[in-house]
Scaffold this motif. Structure first.
Motif, PDB file in Angstrom:
ATOM      1  N   GLY A 139     123.184 103.245 160.968  1.00  0.00           N
ATOM      2  CA  GLY A 139     121.773 103.196 161.365  1.00  0.00           C
ATOM      3  C   GLY A 139     121.269 104.583 161.699  1.00  0.00           C
ATOM      4  O   GLY A 139     120.463 104.766 162.606  1.00  0.00           O
ATOM      5  N   SER A 197     119.434 106.509 159.828  1.00  0.00           N
ATOM      6  CA  SER A 197     118.242 106.921 159.085  1.00  0.00           C
ATOM      7  C   SER A 197     116.994 106.968 159.956  1.00  0.00           C
ATOM      8  O   SER A 197     115.946 107.426 159.511  1.00  0.00           O
ATOM      9  N   LEU A 210     117.337 105.635 167.297  1.00  0.00           N
ATOM     10  CA  LEU A 210     118.416 106.028 168.202  1.00  0.00           C
ATOM     11  C   LEU A 210     119.623 106.578 167.432  1.00  0.00           C
ATOM     12  O   LEU A 210     120.316 107.474 167.933  1.00  0.00           O
ATOM     13  N   ARG A 218     118.551 103.462 153.596  1.00  0.00           N
ATOM     14  CA  ARG A 218     117.525 104.326 152.990  1.00  0.00           C
ATOM     15  C   ARG A 218     118.074 105.737 152.756  1.00  0.00           C
ATOM     16  O   ARG A 218     118.130 106.565 153.689  1.00  0.00           O
ATOM     17  N   ASP A 251     124.925  99.444 152.946  1.00  0.00           N
ATOM     18  CA  ASP A 251     124.508  98.273 153.713  1.00  0.00           C
ATOM     19  C   ASP A 251     125.730  97.791 154.492  1.00  0.00           C
ATOM     20  O   ASP A 251     126.738  97.417 153.893  1.00  0.00           O
ATOM     21  N   VAL A 252     125.638  97.798 155.834  1.00  0.00           N
ATOM     22  CA  VAL A 252     126.831  97.465 156.630  1.00  0.00           C
ATOM     23  C   VAL A 252     127.233  95.990 156.507  1.00  0.00           C
ATOM     24  O   VAL A 252     128.301  95.604 156.979  1.00  0.00           O
ATOM     25  N   ASN A 289     125.730 101.525 165.377  1.00  0.00           N
ATOM     26  CA  ASN A 289     124.371 101.499 165.936  1.00  0.00           C
ATOM     27  C   ASN A 289     123.397 100.675 165.097  1.00  0.00           C
ATOM     28  O   ASN A 289     122.403 100.190 165.622  1.00  0.00           O
ATOM     29  N   ALA A 290     123.679 100.494 163.796  1.00  0.00           N
ATOM     30  CA  ALA A 290     122.734  99.757 162.935  1.00  0.00           C
ATOM     31  C   ALA A 290     122.476  98.383 163.533  1.00  0.00           C
ATOM     32  O   ALA A 290     123.410  97.690 163.943  1.00  0.00           O
ATOM     33  N   ILE A 294     124.107  91.698 160.411  1.00  0.00           N
ATOM     34  CA  ILE A 294     123.877  93.132 160.645  1.00  0.00           C
ATOM     35  C   ILE A 294     124.486  93.543 161.986  1.00  0.00           C
ATOM     36  O   ILE A 294     125.212  94.534 162.080  1.00  0.00           O
ATOM     37  N   TYR A 310     119.145  87.590 168.854  1.00  0.00           N
ATOM     38  CA  TYR A 310     119.434  88.951 169.354  1.00  0.00           C
ATOM     39  C   TYR A 310     120.327  88.873 170.592  1.00  0.00           C
ATOM     40  O   TYR A 310     121.321  89.586 170.702  1.00  0.00           O
ATOM     41  N   GLY A 319     117.903  99.932 177.242  1.00  0.00           N
ATOM     42  CA  GLY A 319     116.777  99.119 177.699  1.00  0.00           C
ATOM     43  C   GLY A 319     115.694  99.201 176.637  1.00  0.00           C
ATOM     44  O   GLY A 319     115.904  98.749 175.512  1.00  0.00           O
ATOM     45  N   PHE A 378     113.404 101.678 174.277  1.00  0.00           N
ATOM     46  CA  PHE A 378     113.163 103.016 173.721  1.00  0.00           C
ATOM     47  C   PHE A 378     112.240 102.847 172.520  1.00  0.00           C
ATOM     48  O   PHE A 378     112.410 101.915 171.735  1.00  0.00           O
ATOM     49  N   SER A 388     111.018 103.161 168.891  1.00  0.00           N
ATOM     50  CA  SER A 388     111.675 103.372 167.588  1.00  0.00           C
ATOM     51  C   SER A 388     110.947 102.525 166.559  1.00  0.00           C
ATOM     52  O   SER A 388     109.988 101.820 166.897  1.00  0.00           O
ATOM     53  N   MET A 401     112.026  99.874 165.390  1.00  0.00           N
ATOM     54  CA  MET A 401     112.241  98.482 165.789  1.00  0.00           C
ATOM     55  C   MET A 401     111.239  98.035 166.851  1.00  0.00           C
ATOM     56  O   MET A 401     110.748  96.915 166.838  1.00  0.00           O
TER      57      MET A 401
END
Ligand SMILES: NC(=O)c1ccc[n+]([C@@H]2O[C@H](COP(=O)([O-])OP(=O)(O)OC[C@H]3O[C@@H](n4cnc5c(N)ncnc54)[C@H](OP(=O)(O)O)[C@@H]3O)[C@@H](O)[C@H]2O)c1
Length: 258
Positions: A16, A18, A21, A42, A66-67, A93-94, A116, A162, A193, A195, A197, A199
């Motif tokens: 992750g 690209s 974070l 990407r 792609d993980v 991190n992805a 993912i 999630y 917490g 941040f 991004s 997302m």
């Protein structure tokens, strides 16, 4: 005196990388001396981050991957080994935050979130741990979330997939930590917490009610600033954490303890 946070001579794989974070973590690792391998889908974005890192005087390898795809992960890890000869640090991190509660989530959406967020770290670890065990050295850091330990009450913020997937990341961290400490591999997880991004920028940051609630209840009265995750990442990724494994640290301004 030795700088126990120094990463000179180390090779770090970041998934992750690209955006957000992950890209910031790659910059922080490079600033502390590491060469990096950048995984995400990407390719153009990875190349841009790689160029930035090369300008910092470090090596950077972009690995479009792609993980969720085991064959692609195996080939990507082999590419890193062929290029650098070793992997010292893995930052899983992805991730993706699928909105919705159990009544609304489709099976497809559920599987995507789990694939993912949980299967990705599993595949990456599956192909990297053998190299770390052989080298008798490794630092694995899994990005979970505060949503592994706290949930949101209001229906427009329900993210049950999630919550489940990030709690699973903590479980995976503990299991691997207990197994691999004998090989001098530490495995820890981090719970950011809030941040800004890709997302969160178009979703949570645009939700006035959520932002008001977050800032009111959070002891810091604000979201995390860019770079504020990196201290914990550098701690878990360096010799500073040589006797610390299986742990979870929330980086959330204290939001999860009130
Ligand atoms: N931002 C926050 O407030 C926050 C809070 C708690 C936890 N987190 C966690 O922090 C991590 C990073 O998130 P972020 O906030 O930086 O969001 P982001 O900017 O959306 O980053 C997500 C990264 O994951 C990559 N990715 C997604 N699916 C992938 C796949 N199948 N294979 C490979 N790479 C994939 C994306 O790259 P490509 O699209 O190029 O593949 C991107 O680089 C996530 O695990 C997230 O759950 C974030």
């Amino acid at each position: 005196m030795n700088n126990i946070f120094n990463l000179e001579g180390k090779v770090a794989v970041i998934t992750g990388a690209s955006s957000g974070l992950g890209a910031d973590a790659a910059r922080a690792y490079a600033a502390n001396g590491a060469d990096v391998a950048l995984f995400a889908r990407r390719a153009d974005r990875l190349e841009a981050v790689a160029k930035e890192i090369e300008k910092m005087g470090r090596k950077a390898l972009a690995v479009p991957c792609d993980v969720m795809d085991e064959k692609a992960v195996a080939a990507g890890v082999q590419k890193v080994i062929d290029t650098y000869g070793k992997i010292d640090i893995l930052l899983n991190n992805a991730g993706i935050a699928i909105p919705g509660g159990v009544e609304d989530l489709t099976e497809e959406a559920w599987d995507k979130g789990m694939n993912i967020n949980v299967k990705g770290p599993f595949f990456m670890s599956k192909y990297i741990v053998p190299h770390m065990r052989k080298a008798k050295y490794g630092k694995i850091v899994n990005i979970a979330s505060v949503n592994a330990i706290v949930a949101d009450k209001f229906p427009d913020l329900w993210r049950h997939n999630y919550n489940a997937s990030k709690a699973a990341v903590r479980g995976l961290t503990m299991g691997m930590a207990a197994s691999y400490m004998q090989d001098n591999i530490t495995v820890n997880s981090v719970g950011p917490g809030l941040f800004e991004s890709e997302m969160t920028g178009g979703t949570l940051f645009k939700n006035e009610n959520f932002m008001k609630m977050y800032n009111t209840s959070n002891p810091a009265s604000r979201p995390g600033k860019r770079g504020e995750l990196n201290g914990v990442l550098l701690f878990f990724s360096s010799d500073a954490s040589s006797y610390v494994t299986g742990q979870f640290i929330a980086v959330d301004g204290g939001g999860s303890i009130v």
